[in-house]
Design a protein around this motif. Structure first.
Motif, PDB file in Angstrom:
ATOM      1  N   LYS A 111       7.479  -1.419  -6.496  1.00 53.64           N
ATOM      2  CA  LYS A 111       6.774  -0.265  -6.776  1.00 53.64           C
ATOM      3  C   LYS A 111       5.932  -0.085  -7.990  1.00 53.64           C
ATOM      4  N   GLY A 112       4.988   0.281  -8.057  1.00 55.08           N
ATOM      5  CA  GLY A 112       4.119   0.380  -9.314  1.00 55.08           C
ATOM      6  C   GLY A 112       3.430  -0.822  -9.749  1.00 55.08           C
ATOM      7  N   CYS A 113       3.530  -1.956  -8.957  1.00 51.92           N
ATOM      8  CA  CYS A 113       2.819  -3.280  -9.351  1.00 51.92           C
ATOM      9  C   CYS A 113       1.280  -3.061  -8.855  1.00 51.92           C
ATOM     10  N   CYS A 143       2.255  -4.400  -1.407  1.00 53.28           N
ATOM     11  CA  CYS A 143       3.104  -5.630  -1.832  1.00 53.28           C
ATOM     12  C   CYS A 143       1.927  -6.780  -1.950  1.00 53.28           C
ATOM     13  N   ASN A 144       0.748  -6.543  -1.987  1.00 48.41           N
ATOM     14  CA  ASN A 144      -0.345  -7.631  -2.360  1.00 48.41           C
ATOM     15  C   ASN A 144       0.123  -8.805  -1.019  1.00 48.41           C
ATOM     16  N   GLY A 217       3.306 -10.071  -3.806  1.00 48.38           N
ATOM     17  CA  GLY A 217       3.868  -9.353  -4.534  1.00 48.38           C
ATOM     18  C   GLY A 217       3.280  -9.024  -6.091  1.00 48.38           C
ATOM     19  N   ASN A 218       4.398  -9.081  -7.038  1.00 42.84           N
ATOM     20  CA  ASN A 218       4.143  -8.739  -8.299  1.00 42.84           C
ATOM     21  C   ASN A 218       3.373 -10.061  -9.008  1.00 42.84           C
ATOM     22  N   MET A 219       2.119  -9.968  -8.953  1.00 41.41           N
ATOM     23  CA  MET A 219       1.414 -11.486  -9.692  1.00 41.41           C
ATOM     24  C   MET A 219       1.201 -11.414 -10.830  1.00 41.41           C
TER      25      MET A 219
END
Length: 286
Positions: A111-113, A143-144, A217-219
């Motif tokens: 959330k927010g990434c 979520c990429n 995800g968060n990359m």
């Protein structure tokens, strides 16, 4: 159920559960374009794709190709264009289940990434066949989740589709600039550097490219020419605050961007492309 012991007259309660073969939890609903179904049972295996999807894959490989060679291309190997010969879709229910569970877990942490964009999407949406291909995939940009390339040989492509990637082999071919993870590319010409032809058999002179769903995800973004690998991997492998690395060699070296994950369940190898290399023309490099 209740059972009264005829000897001691004790009343016991118990339940019986049965796992039905070929079923998945609702969380891991199969893609609606798969031919596997819950009525006749799941049939894992490779399914030959339609001419429309074959055309979409040809466009995907053409539009992400770049006239750029890196040191990862074997010595003496020439830069080539590609002709897609056949495409198979990998329908592996148990591996899909693991992937979806991992994706959902990562999505809850994203959330927010920052949402990233990759060339396997941005450079092909003007073509109807690839637009329809991407539309049916329902990739989750929040979520990429991307389609990315992984070059290999036909036998290895089949083994990966059946059994997933082997983490003990991670980095053995691509090197470990960004750690011992699984490496993917948004450009077909980059992943082709790691592809190899079959030595004999029906695929002699042919190569394989996997088109994988990868949840990044968060990359962790990195554009350093020579990054500190241990420092780079720390937030992912031990800290668990990042899910993947985006190594931007395009920015620092003028070559390609690479995408690295360290959990094989973040990857689902959905398509296996068998192709041959064809000579580059002057028009391709102009």
């Amino acid at each position: 159920l209740r059972y009264t012991c005829p000897v001691c007259l004790a009343v016991n309660e118990f339940s019986i559960t049965q796992e039905v073969a070929g079923t998945l939890p609702p969380e891991a609903t199969l893609p609606d374009y798969w031919t596997s179904n819950r009525v006749t049972g799941l049939r894992d295996g490779l399914v030959q794709e339609t001419p429309a999807i074959k055309k979409a894959m040809q466009i995907l490989m053409d539009q992400t190709w770049k006239d750029t060679v890196t040191r990862d291309r074997p010595t003496g190997a020439q830069l080539s264009k590609f002709e897609v010969l056949m495409v198979h879709r990998n329908e592996n229910a148990s591996k899909w289940d693991r992937y979806v569970r991992t994706k959902n877990k990562i999505a809850g942490q994203c959330k927010g990434c920052r949402v990233q964009h990759v060339k396997t999407q941005t450079q092909v949406t003007d073509f109807p066949d690839t637009f329809n291909f991407l539309f049916r995939s329902k990739l989750d940009e929040n979520c990429n989740e991307f389609y990315l390339f992984h070059g290999t040989n036909p036998a290895a492509a089949r083994a990966i589709c059946d059994n997933s990637f082997r983490m003990n082999m991670a980095g053995s071919h691509a090197g470990t600039l960004y750690g011992a993870g699984l490496y993917f590319a948004e450009a077909s010409s980059k992943s082709d550097e790691y592809a190899s032809e079959e030595a004999g058999g029906i695929f002699t002179g042919q190569f394989a490219m996997l088109v994988c769903r990868v949840v990044c995800g968060n990359m962790l973004y990195n554009d350093e020419e020579w990054p500190d690998t241990d420092e780079l991997v720390e937030p992912i492998v031990r800290g668990r605050v990042k899910h993947s690395i985006l190594g931007d060699r395009e920015r620092c070296r003028g070559t390609y961007r690479e995408f690295i994950v360290f959990d094989r369940d973040q990857v689902y190898p959905e398509y296996a492309i068998i192709y041959r290399r064809v000579p580059v023309t002057e028009e391709d490099t102009s």
